[in-house]
Design a protein around this motif. Structure first.
Motif, PDB file in Angstrom:
ATOM      1  N   THR A 196     -57.431  34.701  38.981  1.00 44.79           N
ATOM      2  CA  THR A 196     -57.089  35.966  39.635  1.00 44.79           C
ATOM      3  C   THR A 196     -58.314  36.877  39.593  1.00 44.79           C
ATOM      4  O   THR A 196     -59.115  36.837  38.650  1.00 44.79           O
ATOM      5  CB  THR A 196     -55.894  36.645  38.957  1.00 44.79           C
ATOM      6  OG1 THR A 196     -56.163  36.818  37.565  1.00 44.79           O
ATOM      7  CG2 THR A 196     -54.630  35.804  39.130  1.00 44.79           C
ATOM      8  N   HIS A 228     -56.694  31.570  34.113  1.00 43.92           N
ATOM      9  CA  HIS A 228     -55.436  31.384  33.387  1.00 43.92           C
ATOM     10  C   HIS A 228     -55.281  29.923  32.977  1.00 43.92           C
ATOM     11  O   HIS A 228     -55.357  29.021  33.807  1.00 43.92           O
ATOM     12  CB  HIS A 228     -54.257  31.812  34.263  1.00 43.92           C
ATOM     13  CG  HIS A 228     -54.327  33.241  34.679  1.00 43.92           C
ATOM     14  ND1 HIS A 228     -53.851  34.274  33.913  1.00 43.92           N
ATOM     15  CD2 HIS A 228     -54.853  33.820  35.792  1.00 43.92           C
ATOM     16  CE1 HIS A 228     -54.055  35.424  34.527  1.00 43.92           C
ATOM     17  NE2 HIS A 228     -54.661  35.172  35.664  1.00 43.92           N
ATOM     18  N   SER A 266     -48.069  34.856  30.999  1.00 48.16           N
ATOM     19  CA  SER A 266     -47.629  36.236  31.079  1.00 48.16           C
ATOM     20  C   SER A 266     -48.812  37.094  30.679  1.00 48.16           C
ATOM     21  O   SER A 266     -49.493  36.792  29.700  1.00 48.16           O
ATOM     22  CB  SER A 266     -46.449  36.488  30.144  1.00 48.16           C
ATOM     23  OG  SER A 266     -46.080  37.847  30.173  1.00 48.16           O
ATOM     24  N   VAL A 302     -56.403  35.671  44.712  1.00 49.54           N
ATOM     25  CA  VAL A 302     -56.017  34.539  43.859  1.00 49.54           C
ATOM     26  C   VAL A 302     -56.607  33.254  44.418  1.00 49.54           C
ATOM     27  O   VAL A 302     -56.719  33.072  45.635  1.00 49.54           O
ATOM     28  CB  VAL A 302     -54.470  34.386  43.816  1.00 49.54           C
ATOM     29  CG1 VAL A 302     -54.071  33.152  43.016  1.00 49.54           C
ATOM     30  CG2 VAL A 302     -53.818  35.625  43.249  1.00 49.54           C
ATOM     31  N   ASN A 337     -55.662  29.253  43.622  1.00 52.33           N
ATOM     32  CA  ASN A 337     -54.846  28.275  42.906  1.00 52.33           C
ATOM     33  C   ASN A 337     -55.517  26.908  43.023  1.00 52.33           C
ATOM     34  O   ASN A 337     -55.308  26.175  43.978  1.00 52.33           O
ATOM     35  CB  ASN A 337     -53.429  28.231  43.485  1.00 52.33           C
ATOM     36  CG  ASN A 337     -52.565  27.171  42.811  1.00 52.33           C
ATOM     37  OD1 ASN A 337     -52.909  26.655  41.753  1.00 52.33           O
ATOM     38  ND2 ASN A 337     -51.435  26.847  43.433  1.00 52.33           N
ATOM     39  N   CYS A 355     -46.094  30.574  41.434  1.00 49.96           N
ATOM     40  CA  CYS A 355     -45.190  31.672  41.773  1.00 49.96           C
ATOM     41  C   CYS A 355     -45.565  32.882  40.913  1.00 49.96           C
ATOM     42  O   CYS A 355     -45.551  32.785  39.676  1.00 49.96           O
ATOM     43  CB  CYS A 355     -43.737  31.298  41.497  1.00 49.96           C
ATOM     44  SG  CYS A 355     -43.246  29.663  42.095  1.00 49.96           S
ATOM     45  N   PHE A 356     -45.899  33.996  41.549  1.00 54.53           N
ATOM     46  CA  PHE A 356     -46.245  35.226  40.825  1.00 54.53           C
ATOM     47  C   PHE A 356     -45.050  36.172  40.803  1.00 54.53           C
ATOM     48  O   PHE A 356     -44.277  36.250  41.769  1.00 54.53           O
ATOM     49  CB  PHE A 356     -47.424  35.920  41.498  1.00 54.53           C
ATOM     50  CG  PHE A 356     -48.741  35.243  41.261  1.00 54.53           C
ATOM     51  CD1 PHE A 356     -49.460  35.474  40.095  1.00 54.53           C
ATOM     52  CD2 PHE A 356     -49.258  34.374  42.208  1.00 54.53           C
ATOM     53  CE1 PHE A 356     -50.675  34.843  39.879  1.00 54.53           C
ATOM     54  CE2 PHE A 356     -50.472  33.739  41.998  1.00 54.53           C
ATOM     55  CZ  PHE A 356     -51.181  33.983  40.828  1.00 54.53           C
ATOM     56  N   TYR A 357     -44.946  36.935  39.691  1.00 51.19           N
ATOM     57  CA  TYR A 357     -43.816  37.862  39.509  1.00 51.19           C
ATOM     58  C   TYR A 357     -44.324  39.236  39.068  1.00 51.19           C
ATOM     59  O   TYR A 357     -45.375  39.347  38.421  1.00 51.19           O
ATOM     60  CB  TYR A 357     -42.860  37.317  38.452  1.00 51.19           C
ATOM     61  CG  TYR A 357     -42.362  35.923  38.751  1.00 51.19           C
ATOM     62  CD1 TYR A 357     -41.360  35.713  39.683  1.00 51.19           C
ATOM     63  CD2 TYR A 357     -42.904  34.815  38.098  1.00 51.19           C
ATOM     64  CE1 TYR A 357     -40.909  34.436  39.965  1.00 51.19           C
ATOM     65  CE2 TYR A 357     -42.456  33.541  38.374  1.00 51.19           C
ATOM     66  CZ  TYR A 357     -41.456  33.350  39.311  1.00 51.19           C
ATOM     67  OH  TYR A 357     -41.016  32.084  39.595  1.00 51.19           O
ATOM     68  N   PHE A 403     -49.098  41.831  39.897  1.00 50.46           N
ATOM     69  CA  PHE A 403     -48.664  40.614  39.212  1.00 50.46           C
ATOM     70  C   PHE A 403     -48.731  40.802  37.699  1.00 50.46           C
ATOM     71  O   PHE A 403     -49.706  41.310  37.162  1.00 50.46           O
ATOM     72  CB  PHE A 403     -49.555  39.428  39.599  1.00 50.46           C
ATOM     73  CG  PHE A 403     -49.500  39.044  41.051  1.00 50.46           C
ATOM     74  CD1 PHE A 403     -48.476  39.477  41.862  1.00 50.46           C
ATOM     75  CD2 PHE A 403     -50.477  38.230  41.597  1.00 50.46           C
ATOM     76  CE1 PHE A 403     -48.423  39.115  43.198  1.00 50.46           C
ATOM     77  CE2 PHE A 403     -50.440  37.852  42.929  1.00 50.46           C
ATOM     78  CZ  PHE A 403     -49.420  38.303  43.734  1.00 50.46           C
ATOM     79  N   SER A 425     -46.995  38.060  35.736  1.00 48.42           N
ATOM     80  CA  SER A 425     -46.818  36.710  35.195  1.00 48.42           C
ATOM     81  C   SER A 425     -46.789  35.724  36.350  1.00 48.42           C
ATOM     82  O   SER A 425     -46.639  36.102  37.518  1.00 48.42           O
ATOM     83  CB  SER A 425     -45.525  36.606  34.370  1.00 48.42           C
ATOM     84  OG  SER A 425     -44.391  36.851  35.181  1.00 48.42           O
ATOM     85  N   HIS A 426     -46.947  34.447  35.996  1.00 47.99           N
ATOM     86  CA  HIS A 426     -46.793  33.397  37.008  1.00 47.99           C
ATOM     87  C   HIS A 426     -46.351  32.109  36.333  1.00 47.99           C
ATOM     88  O   HIS A 426     -46.471  31.938  35.118  1.00 47.99           O
ATOM     89  CB  HIS A 426     -48.094  33.176  37.786  1.00 47.99           C
ATOM     90  CG  HIS A 426     -49.165  32.476  37.015  1.00 47.99           C
ATOM     91  ND1 HIS A 426     -50.204  33.141  36.415  1.00 47.99           N
ATOM     92  CD2 HIS A 426     -49.364  31.159  36.728  1.00 47.99           C
ATOM     93  CE1 HIS A 426     -51.007  32.284  35.821  1.00 47.99           C
ATOM     94  NE2 HIS A 426     -50.506  31.063  35.987  1.00 47.99           N
ATOM     95  N   CYS A 443     -39.229  28.492  42.212  1.00 43.90           N
ATOM     96  CA  CYS A 443     -39.596  29.855  41.821  1.00 43.90           C
ATOM     97  C   CYS A 443     -38.327  30.613  41.396  1.00 43.90           C
ATOM     98  O   CYS A 443     -37.244  30.395  41.958  1.00 43.90           O
ATOM     99  CB  CYS A 443     -40.249  30.603  42.978  1.00 43.90           C
ATOM    100  SG  CYS A 443     -41.854  29.943  43.483  1.00 43.90           S
TER     101      CYS A 443
END
Length: 248
Positions: free
Chosen positions: A148, A161, A175, A185, A187, A194-196, A235, A237-238, A247
């Motif tokens: 990120t 991460h 987290s 981002v 990946n 999936c980001f939250y 964001f 967490s993911h 997700c």
């Protein structure tokens, strides 16, 4: 008498030649100054602490991309010569972030005058085949990692991460706090991510444009992206999943 006149002519010619040679030497400078930037070696990006290629010089080869300089050189560059066949990208902030200047192959550049935002502010550089690559920084992300970035297009400080199992939820992810909230981002894993908006792999966003609610922001395996509103910078967490239906 003829012999004497011949000797006289020769003496006159020799004197004239000596006078011409003396005059030629007189017009040559005793210590000719080198032309600006002439000391920059081939296949090298040269940075100078003074204007017009003067002062202390620091050299970087075409293989040396530097996201940040050490304290002895940070914010010190006032001129530069890109003596390589690639484009040079010079950045104000570490991590290829903030404002930037580009130098085409073989060209010099000055930073002591003009835009004050570049006077003693340059903090990193990279050398790339095309100028367009100066405006991205995704290439820093290692393989099989989620990276990120604090700025769009993979620029600015980067957080790598490391996948781990969350003890509370069993989710395969991370987290993290607001300090890692990204605007772009990459990946580079073999799973989707999936980001939250919450640190516990949950929460929702509301898009102000259509008032729709979203429970996750997905970046597919191998994709890099600049995160749009309302997700950018939120964001917390993911998790990594095999299919997007997994997700939360």
């Amino acid at each position: 008498m003829t012999i004497h006149r011949t000797h006289a002519r020769r003496a006159a010619l020799v004197s004239a030649l000596l006078a011409l040679l003396s005059a030629a030497f007189l017009v040559l400078p005793a210590n000719a100054e080198p032309a600006p930037f002439d000391d920059c070696p081939a296949n090298t990006l040269c940075l100078y602490s003074g204007t017009n290629g003067t002062g202390e010089r620091r050299d970087f080869t075409e293989a040396q991309n530097t996201p940040a300089y050490d304290p002895a050189w940070d914010d010190k560059t006032l001129s530069a010569k890109n003596n390589t066949k690639q484009w040079a990208c010079l950045y104000v902030d570490a991590g290829y972030g903030g404002l930037l200047q580009t130098i085409k192959p073989g060209a010099p550049d000055e930073y002591a005058t003009g835009d004050a935002r570049f006077v003693n502010t340059l903090s990193g550089h990279k050398l790339v085949p095309t100028r367009a690559l100066c405006f991205t920084g995704y290439e820093r992300c290692p393989d099989n990692r989620v990276c990120t970035f604090k700025e769009p297009n993979g620029r600015g400080p980067m957080t790598v991460h490391l996948p781990s199992a969350d003890a509370a939820t069993g989710n395969y992810g991370n987290s993290y706090g607001t300090e890692a909230a990204p605007k772009s981002v990459f990946n580079r894993t073999r799973k989707h991510v999936c980001f939250y908006p919450e640190p516990t792999f949950g929460g929702t966003w509301t898009d102000p444009a259509d008032l729709k609610k979203y429970g996750a922001y997905v970046v597919l395996r191998g994709d890099s992206t600049t995160v749009p509103a309302p997700f950018a910078g939120t964001f917390r967490s993911h998790e990594l999943v095999n299919g997007t239906a997994e997700c939360q």
